[in-house]
Design a protein around this motif. Sequence first.
Motif, PDB file in Angstrom:
ATOM      1  N   LEU A  62      46.201  40.343  43.369  1.00 53.27           N
ATOM      2  CA  LEU A  62      46.074  42.064  42.680  1.00 53.27           C
ATOM      3  C   LEU A  62      45.137  42.346  43.744  1.00 53.27           C
ATOM      4  N   SER A  63      44.897  42.955  44.919  1.00 53.64           N
ATOM      5  CA  SER A  63      43.785  43.817  45.565  1.00 53.64           C
ATOM      6  C   SER A  63      43.687  45.312  44.937  1.00 53.64           C
ATOM      7  N   LEU A  64      42.509  45.081  44.282  1.00 56.11           N
ATOM      8  CA  LEU A  64      41.695  46.626  44.179  1.00 56.11           C
ATOM      9  C   LEU A  64      41.024  47.273  45.280  1.00 56.11           C
ATOM     10  N   TYR A  65      40.516  48.350  45.023  1.00 54.28           N
ATOM     11  CA  TYR A  65      39.420  48.565  45.892  1.00 54.28           C
ATOM     12  C   TYR A  65      38.108  48.370  45.959  1.00 54.28           C
ATOM     13  N   ASN A  85      35.487  48.954  46.491  1.00 51.34           N
ATOM     14  CA  ASN A  85      33.695  49.417  46.458  1.00 51.34           C
ATOM     15  C   ASN A  85      33.975  50.126  44.953  1.00 51.34           C
ATOM     16  N   LEU A  86      34.608  50.045  44.594  1.00 52.72           N
ATOM     17  CA  LEU A  86      34.929  51.248  43.860  1.00 52.72           C
ATOM     18  C   LEU A  86      34.538  50.103  42.194  1.00 52.72           C
ATOM     19  N   ILE A 131      46.181  48.918  34.831  1.00 56.66           N
ATOM     20  CA  ILE A 131      46.946  49.936  35.838  1.00 56.66           C
ATOM     21  C   ILE A 131      48.802  50.098  35.064  1.00 56.66           C
ATOM     22  N   GLU A 175      36.496  53.028  37.710  1.00 59.10           N
ATOM     23  CA  GLU A 175      37.066  53.942  38.737  1.00 59.10           C
ATOM     24  C   GLU A 175      38.811  53.456  39.953  1.00 59.10           C
ATOM     25  N   ARG A 179      31.300  47.632  40.124  1.00 53.98           N
ATOM     26  CA  ARG A 179      32.229  47.075  41.475  1.00 53.98           C
ATOM     27  C   ARG A 179      33.015  45.946  41.538  1.00 53.98           C
ATOM     28  N   GLN A 200      40.891  54.808  37.143  1.00 57.80           N
ATOM     29  CA  GLN A 200      41.526  56.068  37.199  1.00 57.80           C
ATOM     30  C   GLN A 200      42.116  56.583  38.482  1.00 57.80           C
ATOM     31  N   PHE A 201      41.878  56.139  39.198  1.00 61.74           N
ATOM     32  CA  PHE A 201      42.466  55.819  41.058  1.00 61.74           C
ATOM     33  C   PHE A 201      43.917  56.046  40.726  1.00 61.74           C
ATOM     34  N   PHE A 202      44.093  54.880  40.316  1.00 60.83           N
ATOM     35  CA  PHE A 202      46.136  54.464  40.386  1.00 60.83           C
ATOM     36  C   PHE A 202      46.632  54.782  38.793  1.00 60.83           C
ATOM     37  N   THR A 203      45.526  55.174  37.840  1.00 56.45           N
ATOM     38  CA  THR A 203      46.896  56.428  36.802  1.00 56.45           C
ATOM     39  C   THR A 203      46.826  57.725  37.368  1.00 56.45           C
ATOM     40  N   LEU A 219      47.221  58.404  40.744  1.00 57.23           N
ATOM     41  CA  LEU A 219      48.437  58.219  41.564  1.00 57.23           C
ATOM     42  C   LEU A 219      50.094  58.322  40.668  1.00 57.23           C
TER      43      LEU A 219
END
Lengths: 238, 474
Positions: free
Chosen positions: A83-86, A88-89, A144, A93, A128, A96-99, A101
């Motif tokens: 599982l790769s996430l961002y 730098n976040l 997520i 975060e 991070r 928050q981003f994936f939910t 989306l």
Amino acid sequence: MLETFNLTKKYGELTALDTLNLRVDAGELFCLLGANGAGKTTTINLLMGFIQPTSGKAKVNGIDVVKNPVETKKHISYIPENLSLYSNLTGLENLQFFTGLSGLSPSKEELTQMLESVDLQKEAIHKRVSQYSKGMRQKVGIAIAKAKNASSLLLDEPTSGLDPEASNNFASLLAEMRDKGMAILMATHDLFRAKESGTHIGIMKSGELVHTLKSDEISLQELEKLYLETMKSTLTYA
Amino acid sequence: MLKLIIKKEILSNIRDPRIQISSIVLLTLLVTAVLVSKEGQKRIQHEREQAMAQMYDVWVNQGEKHPHSAAHYGQFVFKPTSVLSFLDTGIDPYTGVSIFLEAHRQNEVLYARAQESTNLIRFGELTAALVFQMLIPLLIIFLTFNSFSREREEGTLKLVHGQGLSMRTLLNGKLLGTYSIVLFLFIPVILISFFLLDRQSIAIDKQVYLKFVLIIIAYALYFFIFTQISALVSAFSRNSAASLITLLGIWCLSCVIVPKAAADLAEKLYPAPSQFDFRNSIAEKVQNGIDGHNPSDERLSALREQVLSEYNVETIEELPVNWRGIALQAGEEYTDMVYDQEFSNVEQVFKNQNQVSEWVGFLNPYLATRNLTMGLAGTDYSHHLTFAKAAENYRREFVKVLNKDMELNHAPDIAYADYKLGKEFWQTIEPFEYEVPQVATTLNVHWKGSLGLFFWTIMLGLIASIYSNKIPKL
């Protein structure tokens, strides 16, 4: 509900998946076992619409994956092997981003609670992701998937590389989601987890689903024996 | 959804140390280039204004002279620097800044350009324009080359797509996220540099504001095109390395190779005559007549006959006006006519050469932007030509005034050395003033490039729209 009808994927001469017929109903956790290259990940990739089938159909809640790629995603949560996430976040975060989306907009408090509910350490939530271990990233991935509250869940070897405790916690979370009525399809090498958490077990070989079993109808020893025999025949076949 | 992706892209990029370092380096370079260009422009403008005033002072205070001696004494005029030249010095460094205006001779700077024609469309030095046109696209490439490919390599693309996000929305989000960062770096620098202009010494009218806004729009479109190209290449590349190599290739092709090739092609298709040939041709035609059958002595004889008949006298001595003044002005007018004819041929060659650049600009956003911003900054070929023509017209006018005075006031019985004019007369000749072409003129010259920028933006938008769903997720 997840369904495949004669689902086939070929890469030139190579048949990665051969006429797969599968059905995972709500409240079921179907574990796909098999050696590398058996077709487990191909099955998941086809159900996710990452690749197009050569023939056959894949449906999620009765909706054709190829014809309605965006619509079907609304009904599926997905956790890949690595599982790769961002990086730098932060974990928060990323969640928050994936939910976001998925069309959800939970508050920061709710997001924090979601991360805590998957046992992510409080102090890690605002760090991070580049500083996370694989287990921590997997936990964010579960958060997520949970947050999306989809009816189906696809997992591609989600426990590989996790330490035993993390793996155990992960299995508990899966069982929780299964019991809430999710249709779960998990590709795994872990026979023990498949037997413990799965309601159904499928053994794949060279792109074909060779055996389909109910996990409560077979012991771990019998499963292990069957699996090894299948693999042996694979080697002989190969 | 789009807002969310844009926000994520911005956040993710500004936290990336590689992006931070490259942005700081570029920003420093940009600020330095703009400030240095601005200071340079200010200094040059000041020097030219001073020189103009001094030269006019020298003209007015040249002392008592015969008007024809004054015509030979001549005047220097200087090309004023454009207010916006600090944003793009254009061809200014390669063209003359002053023209010496005197009797019988056209200013040399006009046809010096025949030799310089290939320079008109060649690289500039390190200026704000160079940073805007060549280095910001490089930053865009570094910001975008792995925006898709890295996600694909790391697996986040699968997770993002798995959330039900269409590739089109993702592509648009990434594009706008990167573009926001670029604008965040570009807009403040260009705005601050403009508002820091010394308004006491520089007249900034509506035209300047309009040109400035159009320069911003041109660059904004140019950066958007580069961002679109970079995002699309990243989306369809097998991996980040392939994406980077492809994008650097595109950058090299569009910013280095094509402009040079276009200049060479223009020169090949429309070769400009050498200055030597140009001068020779004029001298020959002045001497022998345009058609070779009307030599200067015959023209002079014919003019004498015409003037004598006009005044109904037999000899030059009987004329109530100064024959020499009439002959000088007629000579001037004939030379001007020959010059205009010859120069219009050369001018057409330059125009054709620049047309090649304009047409190539339609296909190459870099050339289109360079030509357009140079025009809007008032430092392109057409501005230089306008100035040169204005200076030539001024020369013709003041020589005509001097010849006319000689014709009317220098009585034949007064010796050349005894007829003199002074400061009072010199002052009647107004100093040279040059009016910069309006925006409409510039857009008329560079419409192909301007259209090209819109064409590219729309075409790439369509490509993204049509093919975005074919972006590989694995």
